[in-house]
Design an enzyme around this catalytic site. Structure first.
Site, short mmCIF file in Angstrom:
data_model
loop_
_atom_site.label_atom_id
_atom_site.label_comp_id
_atom_site.label_asym_id
_atom_site.label_seq_id
_atom_site.Cartn_x
_atom_site.Cartn_y
_atom_site.Cartn_z
N GLY A 103 0.77 -1.25 0.00
CA GLY A 103 0.00 0.00 0.00
C GLY A 103 0.79 1.29 0.00
CB THR A 104 4.18 2.41 -1.07
OG1 THR A 104 4.28 1.89 -2.40
CG2 THR A 104 4.90 1.48 -0.11
CG MET A 129 -1.44 -7.81 -6.62
SD MET A 129 -0.64 -6.77 -7.86
CE MET A 129 0.35 -8.00 -8.67
NE ARG A 130 -8.25 -12.22 -7.81
CZ ARG A 130 -7.86 -13.46 -8.09
NH1 ARG A 130 -6.63 -13.85 -7.79
NH2 ARG A 130 -8.67 -14.30 -8.69
CB ILE A 131 -7.82 -9.83 -14.09
CG1 ILE A 131 -6.32 -10.05 -14.30
CG2 ILE A 131 -8.51 -9.43 -15.38
CD1 ILE A 131 -6.00 -11.23 -15.20
CG LEU A 132 -10.91 -5.22 -11.34
CD1 LEU A 132 -10.65 -3.76 -11.02
CD2 LEU A 132 -11.92 -5.82 -10.37
CG HIS A 178 1.17 -1.76 -15.46
ND1 HIS A 178 0.91 -3.02 -14.96
CD2 HIS A 178 2.16 -1.92 -16.38
CE1 HIS A 178 1.69 -3.90 -15.55
NE2 HIS A 178 2.47 -3.26 -16.42
CG ASP A 225 -1.71 -4.37 -16.66
OD1 ASP A 225 -2.34 -3.89 -15.71
OD2 ASP A 225 -0.93 -5.33 -16.53
CD GLU A 279 12.44 8.28 -5.60
OE1 GLU A 279 12.65 9.42 -6.04
OE2 GLU A 279 13.35 7.45 -5.33
C1 GRF Z 1 3.12 -1.07 -7.61
O1 GRF Z 1 4.34 -1.15 -8.28
C2 GRF Z 1 1.97 -1.04 -8.58
O2 GRF Z 1 2.24 -0.32 -9.74
C3 GRF Z 1 1.84 -2.52 -8.90
O3 GRF Z 1 2.03 -3.17 -7.67
C4 GRF Z 1 2.84 -2.35 -6.83
C5 GRF Z 1 2.05 -2.08 -5.58
O4 GRF Z 1 2.79 -1.41 -4.62
N1 GRF Z 1 0.61 -2.82 -9.56
P1 GRF Z 1 2.10 -0.78 -3.35
O5 GRF Z 1 1.21 -1.85 -2.74
O6 GRF Z 1 1.33 0.43 -3.78
O7 GRF Z 1 3.23 -0.43 -2.44
#
Ligand code: GRF
Length: 217
Positions: free
Chosen positions: A13-14, A91-94, A110, A146, A173
């Site tokens: 969740g960054t 991480m699930r396809i919608l 992405h 994507d 970043e």
């Molecule tokens: C990110 O690189 C995002 O683009 C990808 O998964 C990573 C998730 O990172 N789909 P975070 O959970 O937001 O730290």
């Protein structure tokens, strides 16, 4: 009036944190109405709780099929009054109905310069292919993986010594800048999709040229 966003996560969740921090600025035009994770242990849930944002766990494994899972997502998002869905490491396809219901109201971040390197292991694949630049893309969600109208991209160099982790850190970043920026433009009502191309009112293009390796002087 601020735009109510719902953030979908699966992990640390960054990117969610970048949105939380942006929303803490008094003039930012969006607020996070709800965070939903499909993984009960996602670290991002703690980030949301620390920021006093309502969270919900909707485990995909608990549903018969993808469409039942997606219907549960939509109904929670709608009940929370969400106007824009942000996939931030979800991480699930919608698919199907979800994508239709949230047409031009759902975005994804992405970690590559789409349309290159859709799917997983983007950094490893970028390094292996020898590209000199990678980056990130924020786009509206469409049924294909994507894919969808691109709102903003950010470019970073790929260096000869890079491991996938090095490149991931550099790209991340830029993700943290791009996602809040895309949400800001949408919240300000400056984003239109015309023939599957995004137009952003009063956003300046850049004519900067980057070369990597740099051209010897
Ligand atoms: C990110 O690189 C995002 O683009 C990808 O998964 C990573 C998730 O990172 N789909 P975070 O959970 O937001 O730290």
């Amino acid at each position: 009036m601020t735009l109510r966003i719902g953030v979908l996560i699966s992990g640390r969740g960054t990117n969610l944190q970048a949105l939380i921090d942006a929303c803490a600025e008094p003039t930012y035009p969006a607020e996070i109405a709800m965070v939903i994770s499909n993984e009960p242990d996602a670290k991002g849930l703690e980030r949301a709780q620390d920021a006093r944002i309502p969270t919900k766990i909707i485990e995909h494994r608990a549903f018969m099929d993808r469409s039942a899972f997606e219907a549960a997502l939509t109904s929670s998002l709608q009940r929370a009054g969400v106007e824009l869905v942000c996939n931030a490491g979800f991480m699930r396809i919608l698919t199907g109905t979800f994508v239709d219901t949230w047409h031009n109201r759902a975005i994804n971040i992405h970690p590559s310069l789409l349309p290159a390197f859709t799917g997983l292991k983007t950094h490893e694949r970028a390094i292996r292919s020898g590209v000199r630049f990678s980056g990130c893309t924020v786009h509206f969600i469409r049924a294909a993986l994507d894919a969808g109208p691109i709102i903003i991209q950010s470019v970073v160099p790929v260096l000869p010594t890079d491991t996938p982790e090095d490149l991931a850190a550099r790209v991340l970043e830029s993700e943290h800048k791009c996602l809040p920026q895309a949400v800001r433009w949408i919240a300000e009502g400056r984003v239109r999709v015309v023939d599957e191309i995004v137009q952003i009112e009063e956003a300046d293009g850049t004519t900067d040229v980057l070369t990597n390796p740099s051209i010897a002087s």
